[in-house]
Structures are given as C-alpha cells and as structure tokens.
Design an enzyme around this catalytic site. Structure first.
Site, PDB file in Angstrom:
ATOM      1  CG  LEU A 115     -13.556   5.455 -16.529  1.00 14.18           C
ATOM      2  CD1 LEU A 115     -12.779   5.456 -15.117  1.00 14.18           C
ATOM      3  CD2 LEU A 115     -13.614   7.005 -17.284  1.00 14.18           C
ATOM      4  CG  ASP A 116     -13.758   3.615 -22.910  1.00 12.66           C
ATOM      5  OD1 ASP A 116     -15.083   3.422 -22.672  1.00 12.66           O
ATOM      6  OD2 ASP A 116     -13.455   4.255 -23.821  1.00 12.66           O
ATOM      7  NE  ARG A 117     -11.570  -4.764 -22.575  1.00 14.24           N
ATOM      8  CZ  ARG A 117     -11.784  -5.766 -23.875  1.00 14.24           C
ATOM      9  NH1 ARG A 117     -11.944  -6.843 -22.915  1.00 14.24           N
ATOM     10  NH2 ARG A 117     -10.460  -5.543 -24.487  1.00 14.24           N
ATOM     11  CB  THR A 137     -10.122   4.427 -20.396  1.00 13.50           C
ATOM     12  OG1 THR A 137      -9.868   4.249 -21.382  1.00 13.50           O
ATOM     13  CG2 THR A 137      -9.441   5.551 -19.362  1.00 13.50           C
ATOM     14  NE  ARG A 156     -10.917   4.596 -27.092  1.00 13.64           N
ATOM     15  CZ  ARG A 156     -11.244   3.046 -26.844  1.00 13.64           C
ATOM     16  NH1 ARG A 156     -11.793   3.575 -26.223  1.00 13.64           N
ATOM     17  NH2 ARG A 156     -11.182   2.084 -28.344  1.00 13.64           N
TER      18      ARG A 156
END
Length: 319
Positions: free
Chosen positions: A139-141, A143, A239
């Site tokens: 997961l993105d930082r 998110t 995104r």
C-alpha cells in the site's frame, strides 16, 4: 547449483507473453531488479538456452530459474505499533496506518512496516526476498488499510500466485472529486511510468494492463465516496485511474493536487472546506479476502475507515 539453491520450471500460459524479465518477476513474485541480476548471472534459461532480459516469451515457452540462497537480511527490527487483525503460523493480516512506508527504500531505511514485522516475527528475514521479507502486496505510504504478510516461503509463494491469478479480493474506499456519470464504472487503461516524470505513474500506451471497478456508495455535494475493486495491482493504480477519468482522489498530493480549484458555483465553500479537512489522500483498503495457503479456507477481513477519514466523511455527508 548449490544444494541450498532452488530451481523453478515455468511454462508460459495464455495471456502471459511479453518481456522475459517481466514474466519471471510476476510469476516468481520477485523484483525486476532481482530478476535482471539472475539473468546477468546466467541463472535463467529460455527453452534450454541462456536468456536475455529483453527477450520475449510466447505461450508454451519453457523458462528455468535458479534462485541462489538469499544473503542475510541486514535490516533492523524495530518495536513499532502494529494493528494485527489476524495471525497464525503461516501469515498475518495487518491494518496498516497511514504514514507508514511498507518496506525500506532510499529515504526510508527505518520506521517501516518491514522493520516492525521483523520485531514481531523472529524468523521472517529472507521470506520472499531480502529487502521485502514477507511482503506479498503493498500500500502507498499514505494509504491505510489491510495487508497480508507471509511468514514462510510456502505461504509467500501461494499468496503471490493467488494474487497473480486474481484470486485475492481487494476492496478500497476512496473519496473522489466530482460525480461519476455512471455507477458502477469499469476503468481499463494501461499504466506505466510517466514519460515526463519518472517518479509518477500514468496511463500510457504500451503500459501494463490495469482494470479498476468503481461504484458510488455516497454522493456528496461535489465528491463521491466510492467502493473500489481491483482486478490488477499496478503501482498507484486507483489514484492514476481516477485521475485519468477526471475524478482524482481527494487529498492526493500527486495526481489530484489543486484539482478542486475547478469546482466553482454554489459548492465552492464546501469544496474548499473538504480539501482543508482532508490532510492525506482519502484512500483506505477496507476489505481483503483470499484462500488460506495451507487449509484452503476462504478468509475475509474488513477494516473500517480510520478516525481521520471517518471524521472527514461524516462532515462531508452532513455539511
């Protein structure tokens, strides 16, 4: 071949053509850099001959990979808070907090999920690779939400293979600017590095195929709360896809920055207030389901919106 090395034999199936290094990376759940290193060492063959990374594979091609034993992982275990939703001898499911990077990278050598996992699971080092032990997906930082982590190589291989075969269900909640003109909506657009900025991803010709399904759960004044289902898992996929169709994620500092300025009229004050209240990208991994790698039992986990996003959503629906 060292007795502790592993040999893998793969056959290219339907829909798996393309570059050899990409095929091996996806099938083996290895990084492209790791695969290219194996190619440079002559440890990958294509149809019984030495292979090059730029070669193409076709349906029926035979690929042999020798994976040497991984060198010890020299990363520091750190006692960091972890929200563990489920754990057994094979895996654990973590509800990752926003702001936590998943694995060490330049600029983030400590304080990551991997550092926390190494403290919590004493023998995790080396599972699935040196730099990303146990990590099956990311997961993105900024998110938040659910991640599954493998605690041994058998579980890592099984979960990575299930992810590749689209047998892992991943559902997200996202707030997106504007209103979708149809719901549910399926977005199919290839994603690759943005040719103008290599740090960003973009919808590009010749990128990797990506499919996202978005459904409106709540319609706010000038934004929608969406339920997002991933069929593929490309970098920044949600995104990029939402920005591509003109509805970027609220609070996205890369793909949606300043987008709200185009929303005028009677809702301008509401738009400005929502942008002000949303201090990070409104994206949360809310549901995760997969077959357990040992028992085969279908496991399903959910995580509600964390307090920061729940507070924003409550304001948005009632303002």
């Amino acid at each position: 071949m060292s007795v502790s090395s592993q040999r893998h034999s793969l056959t290219v199936g339907e829909g798996e053509g393309g570059r050899l290094d990409r095929f091996v990376a996806e099938r083996m759940a290895l990084s492209r850099t790791r695969v290219q290193g194996l190619l440079a060492q002559g440890l990958i063959t294509l149809d019984d001959r030495p292979a090059k990374k730029s070669e193409k594979v076709e349906v029926g091609s035979r690929v042999e990979i020798v994976v040497p034993p991984a060198a010890p992982v020299e990363m520091v275990a750190e006692e960091l808070p972890l929200d563990i939703v489920f754990e057994d001898e094979s895996l654990l499911v973590v509800n990752k907090a926003a702001g936590m990077v998943v694995h060490p990278a330049p600029g983030h050598r400590s304080g990551t999920l991997v550092n926390a996992l190494l403290w919590h699971v004493s023998d995790l080092a080396g599972v699935g690779g040196r730099a990303r032990p146990g990590i099956v997906h990311r997961l993105d930082r900024d998110t938040s939400g659910l991640l599954v982590v493998a605690k041994n190589d058998v579980a890592h291989h099984a979960l990575s293979d299930a992810l590749r075969r689209r047998k892992v269900k991943r559902i997200y909640l996202a707030a997106a600017w504007g209103h979708l003109d149809e719901s549910p909506r399926t977005i199919e657009a290839s994603i690759g590095r943005d040719p103008r900025d290599r740090k960003r991803m973009a919808v590009v010709e010749g990128g990797r195929g990506a499919t996202t399904r978005a459904e409106v759960l709540e319609r706010w004044q000038s934004a929608d709360l969406l339920r997002i289902a991933l069929k593929t898992g490309r970098t920044h996929q949600i995104r990029v896809h939402l920005a591509h169709i003109g509805h970027p994620v609220v609070g996205d500092p890369v793909y949606g920055i300043g987008w709200e300025r185009g929303l005028g009229g009677p809702t301008r004050r509401w738009v400005n207030e929502l942008a002000h209240r949303t201090t990070r990208q409104f994206l949360h991994a809310t549901e995760l389901a997969f077959d357990h790698p040992l028992s085969g039992e279908r496991k399903r986990f959910t995580a509600e919106l964390p307090p920061d996003l729940a507070e924003v959503a409550d304001w948005a629906r009632n303002a």
